[in-house]
Design an enzyme around this catalytic site. Structure first.
Site, PDB file in Angstrom:
ATOM      1  N   ASP A 148       0.940  -1.318  -0.211  1.00 37.97           N
ATOM      2  CA  ASP A 148      -0.058   0.160  -0.004  1.00 37.97           C
ATOM      3  C   ASP A 148       0.729   1.236   0.006  1.00 37.97           C
ATOM      4  OD1 ASP A 148      -2.198  -1.418   0.174  1.00 37.97           O
ATOM      5  OD2 ASP A 148      -2.429  -1.518   2.223  1.00 37.97           O
ATOM      6  N   PRO A 149       0.346   2.365  -0.472  1.00 32.76           N
ATOM      7  CA  PRO A 149       1.119   3.647  -0.553  1.00 32.76           C
ATOM      8  C   PRO A 149       1.645   4.164   0.834  1.00 32.76           C
ATOM      9  CG  PRO A 149      -0.932   3.731  -2.004  1.00 32.76           C
ATOM     10  CD  PRO A 149      -0.815   2.461  -1.243  1.00 32.76           C
TER      11      PRO A 149
END
Length: 303
Positions: A38-39
């Site tokens: 995930d970012p």
């Protein structure tokens, strides 16, 4: 250029961003990654370079994380990147209470992925449906958590717990944070996540994009050998004649005596073998069934 890069992903970048940056820096067309992050997560993101992109499917799936859970908070995404829907102080939560429930999350467990995730339902990503306001029940999945160890505990109005989690493929750490909070009836969300191990790569040997650029400028960059993360697979060396046939796509028969000498064929945990030439040159990946070596992926044929 072919091999792997053990990238230390920084906060805010998508895994696709990392691939694009590496592709630009190395001026290389074929670049791929294993194990999407995930970012908001940081840490190990294995990057395949050149022909090694064809080896991604054979990498080991085990992963490990350092996760921080914040109690008293619930969010739409099960982490602090989403909209906070509940915020209730729980200063009376004790480490002893948490320790008592952690064994419930070790072993093979049923897990509901976060609503904002890449899981597909009827061909559509859950995060796309969630952004459209479409309520869809995420399918329950069985995942495996090998271990959970407490690293730190910070009491307060919104206490935080740091955990080291080792798990198999498909495990959502955001869901573990959410579910621990549910069991404790406090609510919980993931406050920070760092992947420390993935697909045979460890954080201690990773490099950032900036360090990659520096190594290139100084002439010190060297891709990781393509077969290094595949060491968990048993290996077999072929004669020059059989090696050439195998590289041409032919099945090699009557190899049980040779395989038996190198490998305990009664205890194979994977259908795949690493194949090498007599002089130790990595040729690719093979299956071994019914006394036949069948090429699954020829990495570098014998000329």
């Amino acid at each position: 250029m072919q091999g792997f890069l053990n990238l230390n992903k920084q906060f805010g970048w998508t895994s696709h961003d990392c691939v694009a940056k590496v592709r630009k820096i190395l001026r290389l067309k074929k670049v791929g990654h294993a194990g999407t992050l995930d970012p908001a997560a940081t840490g190990v993101l294995p990057i395949a370079l050149g022909k090694a992109t064809r080896l991604l499917q054979y990498l080991p799936s085990d992963k490990a994380y350092h996760a921080t859970i914040r109690f008293g908070v619930r969010s739409t995404t099960d982490d602090l990147q989403g909209e906070v829907v509940v915020s209730q102080p729980y200063s009376n939560l004790s480490l002893e209470a948490i320790t008592a429930v952690l064994p419930q999350f070790i072993g093979k467990i049923a897990q509901i992925p976060p609503s904002y995730s890449a899981i597909q339902v009827d061909g559509k990503r859950l995060y796309d449906l969630a952004r459209q306001g479409v309520a869809v029940a995420a399918p329950v999945r069985t995942v495996e958590v090998f271990s959970i160890d407490i690293l730190d505990w910070r009491a307060g109005e919104f206490p935080e717990l740091e955990l080291a989690i080792a798990c198999g493929a498909g495990t959502y750490i955001r869901a573990i944070a959410r579910d621990i909070g549910e069991v404790l009836q406090t609510g919980g969300t993931l406050a920070a996540l760092q992947r420390t191990f993935s697909s045979g790569f460890d954080l201690t040997n990773s490099i950032t994009v900036e360090e990659l650029e520096t190594q290139l400028q100084t002439g010190n960059f060297q891709a990781i050998n393509p077969d290094l993360p595949l060491q968990y697979l048993p290996s077999l060396s072929l004669s020059a004649d059989n090696g050439k046939k195998w590289c041409q796509g032919q099945k090699i028969a009557d190899v049980i005596p040779k395989v038996s000498e190198a490998i305990d064929i009664s205890n194979l945990s994977s259908p795949y073998l690493r194949i090498y030439s007599q002089d130790g040159y990595f040729l690719g990946i093979s299956t071994f069934t019914d006394n036949l070596l069948t090429p699954a992926m020829v990495f570098e044929p014998i000329s």
